[in-house]
Structure formats: C-alpha cells, structure tokens
Design a protein around this motif. Structure first.
Motif, short mmCIF file in Angstrom:
data_model
loop_
_atom_site.label_atom_id
_atom_site.label_comp_id
_atom_site.label_asym_id
_atom_site.label_seq_id
_atom_site.Cartn_x
_atom_site.Cartn_y
_atom_site.Cartn_z
N ARG A 11 0.84 -1.21 0.00
CA ARG A 11 0.00 0.00 0.00
C ARG A 11 0.87 1.25 0.00
N GLU A 12 1.86 1.30 0.88
CA GLU A 12 2.72 2.48 0.97
C GLU A 12 3.58 2.66 -0.27
N ASP A 13 4.05 1.56 -0.86
CA ASP A 13 4.86 1.65 -2.08
C ASP A 13 4.07 2.27 -3.23
N ARG A 14 2.77 2.14 -3.19
CA ARG A 14 1.92 2.71 -4.24
C ARG A 14 1.30 4.04 -3.82
N ASP A 15 1.80 4.59 -2.73
CA ASP A 15 1.35 5.89 -2.23
C ASP A 15 -0.16 5.94 -2.00
#
Length: 73
Positions: A11-15
């Motif tokens: 989730r965080e890697d895809r902002d």
C-alpha cells in the motif's frame, strides 16, 4: 514477513492511504486499519479483491513468496 506487513508495504509503495484501500474493500479506513494491525483477520474475499486491485499474486501478498508476481488469470 507476515502478511500484515506485506499489505502495508505494498500500500505504501503505491502511495495509497488506508482509506483508499478501504474503499476498494468497501470498508472504512478504520476497518482496513484493523486488518493491517491485527485486530481483524483478512477474509478470503478481501484477499481476492486486493490481488486484483494490486495485480499481484496471493502468494506474494500473504508472504509465501518474496518476489512480487503479477496475478495470473
């Protein structure tokens, strides 16, 4: 790596925010937060939705493999 950490990292890697992913699963931000933090279990139907949304294999999302694989239809 456990699946909760993997879900957060993807989730965080895809902002994306927890609210963004919660909407995909038709849950509130808090409802999705409970999955990432261990207060709720990830249901198989939600796992399928996340695989399709991220275009990643379930094996990767739940931590069985460490190399991201695209979803194979």
């Amino acid at each position: 790596m456990n699946y909760r950490t993997r879900l957060r990292n993807v989730r965080e890697d895809r902002d994306l925010t927890q609210d963004d992913v919660g909407k995909v699963l038709q849950k509130s931000q808090q409802g999705y937060n409970h999955i990432e933090t261990g207060r709720a279990e990830l249901k198989i139907d939600d796992l399928i939705k996340l695989c399709r949304f991220y275009n990643l294999s379930a094996d990767y999302l739940i931590g069985l493999i460490d190399t991201p694989e695209k979803l194979k239809y």
